[in-house]
Design an enzyme around this catalytic site. Structure first.
Site, PDB file in Angstrom:
ATOM      1  N   GLY A 127       2.677  -3.225   4.049  1.00  0.00           N
ATOM      2  CA  GLY A 127       3.524  -4.225   4.230  1.00  0.00           C
ATOM      3  C   GLY A 127       2.873  -5.699   4.622  1.00  0.00           C
ATOM      4  O   GLY A 127       1.499  -5.422   4.318  1.00  0.00           O
ATOM      5  N   CYS A 166       0.941  -1.267   0.061  1.00  0.00           N
ATOM      6  CA  CYS A 166       0.077  -0.030   0.100  1.00  0.00           C
ATOM      7  C   CYS A 166       0.849   1.246  -0.087  1.00  0.00           C
ATOM      8  O   CYS A 166       2.161   1.133  -0.026  1.00  0.00           O
ATOM      9  CB  CYS A 166      -0.780  -0.013   1.249  1.00  0.00           C
ATOM     10  SG  CYS A 166      -1.773  -1.442   1.628  1.00  0.00           S
TER      11      CYS A 166
END
Lengths: 385, 597
Positions: free
Chosen positions: B80, B2
C-alpha cells in the site's frame, strides 16, 4: 433565566462528524466545518420538542419561566474513555447472592402482572426520588422534583399506545406510589418494594426480573419515562438482534445510551444473560472506590449506563451495519439520531428536519422542560389533559 | 504496491520449512504485483513472511520488505501507500524515532511501535499488511478503511496463511479449493462476493477497516477500527461553503496522492469524478498529469467516451492518450480473462480496465482515478424508486426488492427458488446486515443506499476490479476521493445535496464548472464497461464463451450436485447481459483455477 438554562443544557451540540472511529485519529479527523456553521438553535430545539409533546405547533421564546435548576459543571470531568475502561475491568457475569435474591423477588411480581398481548411490550420504570434528594454527579445535575413525572409518564404511555396499537405497557414503580393511578387494561403497574433513593440500580434489577418472568413473552422496548415513541417500532425488531442498543459519538458522552433498548423475545435466554452480566457488573461498579469517588453512589445515578458501557467496552466503533456479540447476546447498534433522538451531542443526524422519521424522541436532561411548556400551552389553548 | 504473504504455525509439527515454502509460493504466485523485489523473512520457528515489491517511494534497498523495526520486535509485510507518512514521520521523530529510509513502510512500523493498533486511525492511505509481533508471539492483519487493498486468509493443514490475492492461497501446495455455496450465491446475486466471504470454502477476506490478531492458538474475531456512516449537519451551511471545503480537502488529497518517485498519470473518462480530479491537479496544483481514456473502436454507437475525454484534457491543457480498444483486443482479453482474474468479478468494465492499465503502464507507474465519488456523493441513478419499497416493506424486504429491480444480475426471487438454503444465509448476513439503512431518519433514498454501496459494492466490486486489473500490470492506482477528510465532508452533506433524481452529485458538478464548461461533460457517461452494443454486436462469440463456461461449470463438482438449479440459471441468463457475463466469468475462473473434478 430560561435562555441561560437552555444554553447550558444544549451547549454541546457538535459540529458534524462523519464516521465513528477510534480516538486519537489525527488524519481521521474531518476538517473544520465550513464557514457558516453554527450550533443548533436551542430555542428551536425546545420548540420542536414541546410541539412534539403537545401535538400542536409551539414556539418557545425564552420568556417562559420553568423552575430553577443548577447548571452542569464540567470542570472536574475525566475522559469518558478512561472511566469506561476502568469499569470494563470490573465486568462480572454472575450476580451476587443478595442481588440474585432481590431479582428473584421482583420476578414474582412481574409473573403476576403478565398479560397476553398481541403486539410488543413496553417497559417503563419510574420511582419518585425521596424529597430532598437530587441528581448531583460530576456530569449531571438535575432536580427531578421540578418535573411533573405523572404527566410525563402519561405522555410516554399514550405515545406507545398510539404508535404501537395493541401493545402492553409495564410501568414499574415503588409500592404504593402515585403512579398506580396510571393502571389500565393495557397498562400493568408493577409496584415493587424498592429503594427509591437508588432508582437506576432498582431499574436494572427490575428489568432483569422482568426478562426472567413470563411477562417477557413479546418483543419489548425499554423506555426512559421521558422518551416518547414517535413511529411504529415493529420495524426495528425486524433488524434481527437479541438486543438493540442506541449509541452516539459525542467525545464526552458514554457512547451507549441506556434510555432506549430493544429486547427481542426470539432468544429470551440471551437477553437474560446479557442483562444479568450488566447487573452483576453494576454491583461491582458500586463497590469500586474509584467509581464511587468520581460519581458518588452510582446506584442512584449513572451506574446503569456505565455498567452497560462497561459490558460493551472493546466493541467500538459501533456501526448499525456490524452486528456484534457480548455476554451471549447478539447486539445491533442503532444510532441515536434515528432510534433515540434528542438533538444532542454525538448524534449523527442532529437536524430537526424530518422529526417524524425518528423512532423515539428522548427528552433528556433539561429537554424535559419541553413537557412543562407543552402542558402550559395545552392549558392555554383549552386542551389540557 | 506489492503482494504480501504470511504463514503462521497453528499446531505443533508445522516446521519452519513448511512455512518458508508456503510464503515462497505466495511470493511466486503474486510476482505480477511486485516486479521490483522479492523478500522473505522468518523467525526461525513459527512465522514466515514474504513480499513482492513494486517500488514507488524510496526505490533504494532501504525500502525493501519484509522490514523489521530497530528493536526487532515487529516485522511487517505491507502492501500500500500512506499518503500522510511525512506528517506521521515528523510526529514520530518528535517522539524520538529515527529513520533510515524514506519509505512509508518504516513510518508505519514506527507508528505501530509507538501507538499500537490505535495508529490505524491516524493513517490516510490504502494498505493491507501482516505484522509479526515477536514479544506477543502473534500475527496482526489489517486493512485500510475502505478496502482499496485486498487481504485474504485461511487455514491450511495447521497453518494460518494470508496473501494479497485469493488465487495465491488457492494454489498453495496441499490446498484443495472448493467453491463455497454462499460465496457462489452472493456472486450470482451481486456479481461480486462481499467480504468476509469469498467464492472459496475456508478462505476469507478481511473486511475493510478491520484488524485481527492471530496467535498459534488461533485467531481472534476481526475487530473494526473504522465504520463509515452518513451524518446530517444540524445547521446546513450554504452550498458554496460546502463546495469550498470539499474542493480544499480534495485538492489536499490529490496533492498527497501525487507524491511519488515514479511517473504519474490519471484515468480520465468523461464523467464528473475523474474530470474533477484532473482539473484540480492541473489548475490548483499546477501538475501536468498524463491522462488516459479507453474507447471502443468501430461502431460509433458503442458508447465511446474518448472524444469527450480528449476535449476535457485539452481544456485543462493536460497531455492525453486515448486507446480505442478493438474488438480483437477485447475479445482476446475476454477469452483470457480467467487466467488473470484473481476472483470472480462480473463487472463488465474489468476487461477494458485491464487493457487500459496495460497501455498506461507503458507510460506511468502510478495513476489517480475518480473511484469512490459515486458512492460518497450518491452518483448512481439506480437509487430512485427505493422510497416506495421502504415505506411499505420491512427493511430487509425493501432491500431485497431493490436488488430485484435495480441491480439485475440473477433476481433474488429466482435464486431463492434455486438455492433456498443459501438464500436464507444471504438474507440473514447481507440483507439484514444492511437493513438499518432503510430506517435511517433524515436521509433520502440515495443517502441510504449509497451507504450500503460504500460498505459492500465499492470494496467488493469497484476497488477489487481496480486493484486486480491494474496490479496485473504493476500499475498503482490511487483514489483521492477516499481520503478521510473528503469522506467526512461527503458524509455530512444534507439530502438536498444528494438528490435521487436529476443532475446527480450537484456539489461536484458545481466545483467542476469552475474549471470546465459543463457542456464538455459526456451527457450519458457509461464508464469503461464493455458496452451492451459491443457485446450484442459480437453475440455469437460471447454465446460461444458462455456455452464453454457453462460446460465447465456443469462438470464441476459444485454444480454437478445442483444440476437442476444450474440448468435453470443457464436458461435464465441469456435474457440478461449481466447474468450471462457473470456466469461466463465464473466458468472461466473455475476452469483457470482448476476446480473441475
Amino acid at each position: 433565566m430560561l435562555l441561560r438554562l437552555l444554553k447550558s443544557a444544549f451547549a454541546r451540540v457538535p459540529r458534524p462528524r462523519a464516521a465513528a472511529m477510534m480516538p486519537g485519529g489525527g488524519a481521521a479527523a474531518p476538517p473544520a466545518a465550513p464557514p457558516g456553521s453554527d450550533s443548533l438553535s436551542q430555542l428551536d430545539l425546545l420548540s420542536r420538542l414541546a410541539s412534539l409533546a403537545s401535538g400542536q405547533p409551539l414556539q418557545v421564546t425564552g420568556k417562559e419561566a420553568p423552575g430553577a435548576s443548577r447548571t452542569r459543571s464540567t470542570e472536574a470531568e475525566l475522559p469518558i474513555e478512561r472511566i469506561i475502561a476502568h469499569a470494563a475491568g470490573l465486568r462480572r457475569a454472575r450476580l451476587e447472592a443478595s442481588t440474585e435474591a432481590r431479582v428473584a423477588g421482583y420476578a414474582r411480581a412481574f409473573a403476576q402482572a403478565a398479560r397476553a398481548t398481541g403486539a410488543l411490550n413496553a417497559f417503563v420504570f419510574h420511582a419518585d426520588l425521596p424529597a430532598g434528594i437530587a441528581i448531583d454527579t460530576v456530569d449531571a445535575k438535575l432536580v427531578p422534583q421540578h418535573f411533573d413525572y405523572l404527566d410525563i409518564l402519561r405522555r410516554c404511555i399514550e405515545r406507545v399506545q398510539r404508535h404501537c396499537p395493541g401493545s402492553m405497557v409495564t410501568l414499574v414503580t415503588a409500592a404504593g406510589a402515585r403512579q398506580r393511578a396510571l393502571a389500565a387494561p393495557d397498562v400493568a403497574v408493577v409496584e415493587l418494594e424498592l429503594d427509591a433513593a437508588r432508582p437506576m440500580y432498582e431499574r436494572a434489577c427490575a428489568l432483569l426480573a422482568y426478562a426472567r418472568s413470563p411477562a417477557f413473552s413479546r418483543d419489548t422496548v425499554f423506555l426512559d419515562a421521558d422518551a416518547l415513541v414517535n413511529r411504529p417500532l415493529e420495524a426495528v425488531f425486524d433488524l434481527d438482534f437479541d438486543i438493540g442498543l442506541t449509541y452516539r459519538d459525542g467525545p464526552r458522552l458514554m457512547p451507549a445510551n441506556e434510555g432506549v433498548m430493544f429486547l427481542a423475545a426470539r432468544r429470551p435466554q440471551a437477553v437474560r444473560d446479557f442483562l444479568e452480566a450488566r447487573l452483576a457488573t453494576y454491583d461491582a461498579l458500586a463497590a469500586d472506590a474509584f467509581i464511587a469517588g468520581y460519581y458518588g453512589d452510582v446506584k442512584r445515578w449513572r451506574g446503569g449506563q456505565l455498567s452497560l458501557n462497561a459490558l460493551l467496552h472493546g466493541l467500538r466503533p459501533y456501526s448499525p451495519y456490524a452486528p456484534r456479540s457480548a455476554a451471549g447476546a447478539r447486539l445491533r447498534f442503532l444510532p441515536c439520531d434515528t432510534f433515540n433522538f434528542s438533538g444532542g451531542e454525538g448524534e449523527a443526524a442532529s437536524s430537526l428536519e424530518r422529526l417524524d422519521e425518528r423512532y423515539v424522541v428522548h427528552f433528556k436532561g433539561s429537554r424535559k422542560y419541553a413537557f412543562a411548556l407543552a402542558t402550559q400551552a395545552e392549558r392555554a389553548h383549552g386542551a389540557a389533559r | 504496491m506489492c503482494g504480501i504473504g504470511a504463514a503462521l504455525a497453528l499446531r505443533d509439527g508445522r516446521g519452519i520449512g513448511e512455512l518458508r515454502a508456503a510464503v515462497a509460493h505466495l511470493a511466486r504466485a503474486q510476482a505480477h504485483r511486485g516486479p521490483d523485489g522479492d523478500g522473505h523473512w522468518d523467525d526461525g520457528n513459527s512465522c514466515a513472511l514474504s513480499h513482492r515489491r513494486l517500488a514507488v517511494l524510496d526505490l533504494s534497498p532501504a525500502g525493501a520488505q519484509p522490514m523489521s523495526d530497530p528493536s526487532a520486535r515487529y516485522t511487517i509485510s505491507y502492501n500500500g501507500e500512506l499518503y500522510n507518512f511525512l506528517e506521521l514521520r515528523a510526529e514520530l521523530e518528535a517522539c524520538g524515532a529515527a529513520f533510515r529510509s524514506r519509505s512509508d513502510t518504516e513510518v508505519l512500523l514506527a507508528a505501530w511501535a509507538q501507538w499500537g493498533p490505535e495508529c490505524l486511525a491516524r493513517l490516510d492511505g490504502m494498505f493491507a499488511f501482516a505484522l509479526w509481533d515477536r514479544l506477543e508471539h502473534s500475527l496482526v492483519l489489517a486493512r485500510d478503511r475502505v478496502g482499496e487493498k485486498p487481504l485474504f486468509y485461511g487455514e491450511l493443514n495447521g497453518m494460518f496463511v494470508a496473501a494479497s490475492e485469493l488465487r495465491a492461497l488457492a494454489t498453495l501446495p496441499g490446498a484443495a479449493p472448493r467453491l463455497d455455496a454462499r460465496g457462489v450465491f452472493d456472486y450470482l446475486a451481486l456479481r461480486y462476493v462481499p467480504a468476509p466471504r469469498t467464492v472459496l470454502e475456508g478462505v476469507h477476506a478481511l473486511e475493510p477497516g478491520t484488524l485481527m490478531r492471530i496467535a498459534p492458538g488461533g485467531a481472534t474475531e476481526p475487530r473494526p477500527y473504522y465504520a463509515f456512516d452518513r451524518v446530517v449537519d444540524p445547521v446546513v451551511p450554504p452550498p458554496e461553503a460546502q463546495a469550498e471545503a470539499i474542493e480544499d480537502a480534495l485538492t489536499r488529497s490529490i496533492e498527497r496522492r501525487l507524491l511519488s518517485d515514479v511517473p504519474l498519470g490519471a484515468f480520465l473518462s468523461s464523467g464528473v469524478d475523474s474530470s474533477l480530479v484532473c482539473a484540480l491537479a492541473a489548475r490548483r496544483l499546477k501538475r501536468e498529469l498524463r491522462t488516459f481514456c479507453a474507447g471502443f473502436a468501430g461502431d460509433a454507437t458503442l458508447g465511446d467516451e474518448t472524444v469527450a475525454a480528449r476535449a476535457i484534457a485539452e481544456a485543462l491543457e493536460l497531455p492525453h492518450q486515448s486507446y480505442r480498444l478493438s474488438s480483437d483486443d477485447l475479445l482476446a482479453a475476454a477469452q483470457g480473462f480467467g487466467r488473470w482474474i484473481d476472483e470472480p468479478n462480473g463487472d463488465r468494465s474489468c476487461v477494458p480496465v485491464f487493457l487500459l492499465s496495460r497501455e498506461m503502464r507503458r507510460e506511468v507507474t502510478v495513476a489517480v482515478s475518480g473511484d469512490g465519488g459515486d458512492e460518497l456523493f450518491c452518483g448512481y441513478p439506480r437509487y430512485a424508486g427505493f422510497e416506495a419499497l421502504r415505506r411499505t416493506l420491512p427493511p430487509a424486504d425493501a432491500l431485497e426488492g431493490y436488488f430485484e429491480r435495480a441491480l439485475p444480475v440473477f433476481a433474488p426471487s429466482l435464486l431463492k427458488q434455486l438455492f433456498p438454503a443459501e438464500y436464507a444465509g444471504w438474507r440473514e448476513e447481507f440483507l439484514l446486515r444492511y437493513a438499518p439503512v432503510a430506517l435511517r431518519a433524515g436521509w433520502n433514498e440515495a443517502q441510504r443506499l449509497s451507504v450500503l454501496d460504500f460498505h459492500s459494492y465499492l470494496p467488493g466490486a469497484v476497488l477489487a476490479k481496480v486493484d486486480r486489473m491494474s496490479m496485473r500490470h504493476a500499475l498503482e492506482v490511487r483514489t483521492p476521493f477516499l481520503e478521510p477528510g473528503v469522506m467526512a465532508l461527503a458524509a455530512a452533506l444534507p439530502p438536498a445535496q444528494c438528490p435521487v433524481r436529476g443532475a446527480l452529485k450537484p456539489v461536484l458538478r458545481a466545483l467542476l464548472t469552475r474549471y470546465l464548461d459543463p457542456a464538455q461533460l459526456a451527457p450519458g457517461k457509461t464508464g469503461f464497461g464493455m458496452p451492451q452494443g459491443f457485446m450484442r454486436a459480437h453475440q455469437p462469440l460471447f454465446d460461444q464463451m458462455f456455452a464453454a463456461a457453462c460446460e465447465t461449470l456443469r462438470a464441476s463438482a459444485f454444480f454437478a450436485q445442483r444440476r437442476a438449479a444450474f440448468d435453470a440459471l443457464v436458461a435464465a441468463a441469456p435474457g440478461n447481459i449481466n447474468s450471462q457475463w457473470a456466469l461466463t466469468v465464473l466458468g472461466l475462473w473455475v476452469d483457470a483455477v482448476g476446480l473441475r473434478p
